[in-house]
Structure formats: structure tokens, C-alpha cells
Design a protein around this motif. Structure first.
Motif, short mmCIF file in Angstrom:
data_model
loop_
_atom_site.label_atom_id
_atom_site.label_comp_id
_atom_site.label_asym_id
_atom_site.label_seq_id
_atom_site.Cartn_x
_atom_site.Cartn_y
_atom_site.Cartn_z
N ASP A 287 0.68 -1.26 -0.20
CA ASP A 287 0.01 0.08 0.16
C ASP A 287 0.96 1.32 0.12
N ALA A 288 2.08 1.17 0.82
CA ALA A 288 3.01 2.36 0.73
C ALA A 288 3.46 2.68 -0.53
N GLN A 289 3.79 1.56 -1.14
CA GLN A 289 4.54 1.76 -2.39
C GLN A 289 3.46 2.19 -3.25
N VAL A 290 2.50 1.76 -3.41
CA VAL A 290 1.39 2.43 -4.38
C VAL A 290 0.97 3.64 -4.07
N LYS A 291 0.98 4.31 -2.88
CA LYS A 291 0.86 5.45 -2.54
C LYS A 291 2.08 6.24 -2.98
N GLN A 292 3.21 5.77 -2.78
CA GLN A 292 4.43 6.46 -3.45
C GLN A 292 4.29 6.71 -4.76
N LYS A 334 -4.83 -4.95 -8.16
CA LYS A 334 -6.27 -4.56 -7.59
C LYS A 334 -5.86 -3.15 -6.76
N ARG A 335 -4.58 -3.39 -6.11
CA ARG A 335 -4.45 -2.13 -5.24
C ARG A 335 -4.26 -0.98 -6.16
N ALA A 336 -3.45 -1.06 -7.26
CA ALA A 336 -3.14 -0.31 -8.31
C ALA A 336 -4.15 0.37 -8.96
N LEU A 337 -5.29 -0.48 -9.14
CA LEU A 337 -6.43 -0.02 -9.60
C LEU A 337 -7.29 0.87 -8.77
N GLN A 338 -7.31 0.35 -7.44
CA GLN A 338 -8.04 1.33 -6.58
C GLN A 338 -7.37 2.58 -6.31
N ALA A 339 -6.07 2.58 -6.32
CA ALA A 339 -5.32 3.91 -6.25
C ALA A 339 -5.20 4.72 -7.62
N HIS A 340 -6.04 4.43 -8.61
CA HIS A 340 -5.97 5.03 -9.79
C HIS A 340 -4.47 5.33 -10.30
N LEU A 341 -3.57 4.38 -10.13
CA LEU A 341 -2.44 4.49 -10.66
C LEU A 341 -2.45 4.55 -12.41
N GLU A 361 -3.78 -10.14 -23.02
CA GLU A 361 -3.58 -9.42 -21.90
C GLU A 361 -4.96 -8.80 -21.54
N PHE A 362 -5.41 -8.31 -22.52
CA PHE A 362 -6.91 -7.54 -22.08
C PHE A 362 -7.95 -8.27 -21.16
N PRO A 363 -8.31 -9.72 -21.63
CA PRO A 363 -9.36 -10.43 -20.79
C PRO A 363 -8.75 -10.23 -19.33
N ARG A 364 -7.73 -10.52 -18.94
CA ARG A 364 -7.00 -10.66 -17.87
C ARG A 364 -7.06 -9.34 -16.95
N MET A 365 -6.74 -8.15 -17.56
CA MET A 365 -6.95 -6.95 -17.10
C MET A 365 -8.46 -6.65 -16.68
N VAL A 366 -9.17 -7.00 -17.38
CA VAL A 366 -10.75 -7.02 -17.21
C VAL A 366 -11.06 -7.96 -16.24
N GLU A 367 -10.85 -9.03 -16.32
CA GLU A 367 -11.19 -10.03 -15.25
C GLU A 367 -10.75 -9.53 -13.83
N PHE A 368 -9.81 -8.63 -13.65
CA PHE A 368 -9.17 -8.34 -12.24
C PHE A 368 -9.68 -6.98 -12.06
N GLY A 369 -10.58 -6.48 -12.47
CA GLY A 369 -11.36 -5.21 -12.45
C GLY A 369 -11.31 -4.08 -13.12
N MET A 370 -10.63 -4.01 -14.27
CA MET A 370 -10.53 -2.56 -14.95
C MET A 370 -11.77 -2.92 -15.99
N SER A 371 -12.36 -1.75 -16.05
CA SER A 371 -13.39 -1.62 -17.06
C SER A 371 -12.95 -1.89 -18.60
N PRO A 372 -13.66 -2.48 -19.49
CA PRO A 372 -13.06 -2.49 -20.77
C PRO A 372 -12.72 -1.10 -21.66
N MET A 373 -13.29 -0.24 -21.35
CA MET A 373 -12.85 1.02 -21.89
C MET A 373 -11.44 1.41 -21.22
N ASP A 374 -11.34 1.37 -19.85
CA ASP A 374 -10.23 1.88 -19.29
C ASP A 374 -8.96 0.97 -19.98
#
Ligand SMILES: [Zn+2]
Length: 437
Positions: A287-292, A334-341, A361-374
Motif C-alpha cells: 500500500d505504501a509503495q502504491v501511495k508513493q 487491484k491495489r493499483a486500480l483502487q489507487a488510480h495509478l 492481456e486484455f481479458p486478464r486486465m478486465v477479469e481483475f477489475g478494470m473496465s473494458p474502456m479503461d
């Protein structure tokens, strides 16, 4: 490959342009594309029934389709979804897979001379373009020296087809920090990167690589990884903060950026403290690294899919490591997504064979929570910004390079549609135009 002739069309199309544009200042023929659905790379929503005007290598105008443009010279994609050419921000055109049955990573260096490697890189570039990837950030040649810079030149001069390349040349790590390894200590084995020890050598390596045409510098901040007695993934750190700072300082002085391969722990922390511009993989960012990273604006290129295939057998040390890496990676992403990295699409293809699908790679990014447009924007306008090409690539808009692709389905409903690109234009030239099935 430049399959269509637009001479006749150009006369009609020029008169259709209602506002003064570069079209009227130039004699180059105009290409017109009818787009049934346009995902332009920056807008939140798709736009229906658009017409894209292309002159030379650029898009000059995008407007509503009145339905009046017909004829054999119009590229009719009115039943397709049209998007900007895709960008893979983590590739290795000089790698030919790492399948142990085929000699693994080492065979790339030990069993192939530079001509064979160049031929394979040529194949890789054609494959990328064929799949709609019109730009690659190729993050080091794995022992093939400055070959990427020469492939980039061969593409630019039209000798071979290929995407726009951002090259990292040789890559940098420290002693004990890269393959080839595991050979008798008496042997002076070649390395897949340039090895440095100390800030002076680090800076010198960066200068050499920049001098020979590097667009980016690639640094390995972790190397080996294993699961310790407590079950934690541990990664061996490589460069010190001082060594990395020398490289970053040098690269930034040249107006270039630094990509850091970093899994987790000390090496990842040094990458962030040393001022790197992008973290590659980031399997276990705290979390600290994501914040940084959020505070610094550091880019994140996760390369998820490659960590979910070709696992070693379950109850071996390597098998445990592979499974630990994958499960940590999902949580880290998922931490990165939540922090809007600032996340960019990357695959590490080359590590897997170039015959495989880049877009999976796209389906994996979406499966783990990113919207298709993102996910689409992570492969278009976002990396364009990272590559200092905002507005020029990764977008279908006036002024941008005419890198345009199409698929027959709706990638917002089914992201895997992007694995079946049937139209590719790169720099205004049609590379592929297959009827949709
Ligand atoms: Zn890589």
C-alpha cells in the motif's frame, strides 16, 4: 501492402471538407474511413457513425457520417468498431520465447546468431502490426545489442513493415543480476543486459545507450525470486539507489525516461526512491509503495497474463514461486486500480512466443477489475502520454498519426474481440483489410 488507390476519391473528399484544413494546403490524396462505431481512445463512450479523413500519415478530420460517402474507394467499416492503433508498452522483439523444451532463455543467445535474431525480430514486428499493435515500447534486446535501433530504422525507411518502435537497447543490471548464469565460473558467458557496478559505470552505460539511440533506459531492479520459509515471495535486489539515480539523472538530462523491472521488496523500493518513471511487473507492491507511485506519478505496466501460464509443477520450489507470483500479482494490480495509478497495457511478449496473441492481456486486465474502456485506454491514450506522444498516437482525432484498427464485434461487451483485428492502418497506409467474418 498499400492495397487501395484513393486517387479518384481524393477529388471528391477534398470538396467535402467544409473547414480549411491541411487537406487544402496539400496535394496528397485523402483517404476516407467510415466507422460504424468509433472508440477514439480518449472519450468515455463510443461514438456512432463517424467519418475519418486521412491525408498522408495523419488524420485531418473526424466528423459525423451523413451516409453520402459511398463507392469502391471508401474504406467501409460502417459495420465495425474502429479504434486507434494499439500500444504494447512491454515487448521484446529479439526474444523468441523461453520454452525449456526449446532451450529456454539461454538458447536465444547461445543458439542464434545476430542475423537469425534480426530475422526473428522482423517476424515479431510484422506479427505485432498484423494484430493491430502500431506502437511498441520494446524494453531491451536480450543480448542483441543495439539491434532494436536498427530494426526501428529499417521500419522507418520502409525496408520492412512494423510498428513505431520505442527502443531501450541493451538494458542494465548489476553483477549477479541477469542471465546467462549457472555456467562454470571459469567461463566468461555473454549477458542478456549490460552489467554495471557503481554509479560511475551506471552513468556511463546510460550514456552509451542513449548515444546509440535508446528512447528509454531499461533497468532491472530485481532478479531472482523465491518463496522463503514463511511463505513470502522474496526478490533479490540488484542496483543500489545511487546507481539507479545516476542512470535516471543521465536519462532525464537527455529528455528520456527509465523503466524499472521490479517485482517487490527492497528492489522495488529502490526503484521508486531512485526516481524511475515506470514500474514493470510490480508483482507485490505494498500500500505504501502504491501511495508513493501515486504521489510521484509513476507509470505501472503490470504484464499480468504471462505470470498465469507455463507454471512449473506444483510441489517444486519453482512451482511454488510461480503460484505465489500469480496470486500476489492479482492483489497488487487491484491495489493499483483502487489507487488510480497510471496503468499501461504490456505483455512481455517475446518471453512467450511471438506466434501467440498479444491482445489476450486484455481479458486478464478486465477479469481483475478494470473496465473494458479503461483497458482500451491503457493500450492507447495512456501510453501515448507516457511516451510523450499525447494527441499524436493512441487517439483517433485530427492531428494524430493515422494509426487506425477495426474489429467486427464490440470490445466493450467482449474485450477478447481485440484478439481478432481485421483492419490495420499504420501511418496512413493500409496494412491489413480482411473482410469481417
Ligand atoms: Zn520484459
Amino acid at each position: 501492402m498499400r492495397s487501395l488507390n484513393f486517387a479518384l476519391l481524393s477529388l471528391c473528399a477534398a470538396t467535402l471538407l467544409s473547414t480549411p484544413t491541411r487537406a487544402q494546403e496539400s496535394d496528397a490524396p485523402i483517404t476516407v474511413i467510415r466507422a460504424g462505431t468509433l472508440i477514439d481512445g480518449t472519450s468515455d463512450k463510443p461514438i456512432k457513425n463517424q467519418v475519418i479523413f486521412v491525408q498522408g500519415d495523419r488524420i485531418i478530420k473526424v466528423s459525423g457520417d451523413t451516409g453520402t460517402l459511398t463507392g469502391k474507394d471508401v474504406i467501409d467499416l460502417s459495420h465495425a468498431t474502429v479504434l486507434p492503433g494499439l500500444i504494447d508498452s512491454h515487448t521484446h522483439i529479439f526474444l523468441w520465447g523461453e520454452d525449456p523444451a526449446k532451450g529456454g532463455y539461454d538458447a536465444n543467445i547461445l543458439k542464434a546468431g545476430i542475423a537469425l535474431r534480426a530475422a526473428r525480430a522482423t517476424f515479431a514486428c510484422r506479427r505485432a502490426l498484423d494484430q493491430g499493435f502500431t506502437t511498441l515500447r520494446d524494453v531491451e534486446t536480450e543480448g542483441a545489442g543495439y539491434g532494436d535501433v536498427e530494426i526501428r530504422q529499417a521500419i522507418a525507411e520502409g525496408t520492412i513493415p512494423g510498428p513505431r518502435l520505442f527502443c531501450a537497447t541493451r538494458g542494465i543490471s548489476s553483477t549477479g543480476g541477469y542471465n546467462l548464469e549457472g555456467y562454470a565460473p571459469e567461463l566468461d558467458m555473454p549477458k542478456g543486459v549490460q552489467i554495471i557496478d557503481g554509479p560511475i559505470e551506471a552513468r556511463k552505460a546510460a550514456r552509451q545507450q542513449l548515444d546509440h539511440g535508446a528512447d528509454w533506459i531499461k533497468v532491472y531492479m530485481t532478479h531472482r525470486s523465491w518463496v522463503d520459509k514463511q511463505g513470502h515471495l522474496v526478490s533479490q535486489p540488484t542496483l543500489t539507489v545511487e546507481e539507479l539515480k545516476a542512470i535516471v539523472d543521465e536519462a532525464h538530462g537527455w529528455g528520456k525516461k527509465v523503466a524499472c523491472h521490479a517485482y517487490n521488496g527492497i528492489g522495488l523500493q529502490r526503484a521508486l526512491d531512485g526516481g524511475c518513471d515506470s514500474i514493470e511487473h510490480g508483482l507485490d507492491m505494498t500500500d505504501a509503495q502504491v501511495k508513493q507511485m501515486a504521489a510521484l506519478g509513476t507509470w505501472y505496466c503490470p504484464t499480468l497474463q504471462i505470470y498465469y501460464e507455463d507454471w512449473e509443477p506444483e510441489n517444486t520450489p519453482a512451482g511454488k514461486r510461480d503460484r505465489a507470483r500469480a496470486s500476489l500479482h492479482e492483489a497488487s494490480y487491484k491495489r493499483a486500480l483502487q489507487a488510480h495509478l497510471k496503468i499501461v497495457f504490456g505483455t512481455d511478449i517475446g518471453g512467450m512466443p511471438w506466434t501467440e496473441s498479444i491482445a489476450r492481456e486484455f481479458p486478464r486486465m478486465v477479469e481483475f477489475g478494470m473496465s473494458p474502456m479503461d483497458a482500451i485506454q491503457a493500450a492507447t491514450s495512456r501510453p501515448a502520454e507516457m511516451l510523450d506522444m499525447k494527441g499524436e498516437i493512441g487517439v483517433v482525432a485530427p492531428g494524430a498519426y493515422a494509426d487506425i484498427i477495426a474489429v467486427s464485434g464490440d470490445p466493450l461487451k467482449d474485450i477478447s474481440t481485440l484478439e481478432h483485428v481485421n483492419f490495420v492502418m499504420h501511418n496512413g497506409s493500409v496494412y491489413k483489410n480482411e473482410p469481417s467474418k
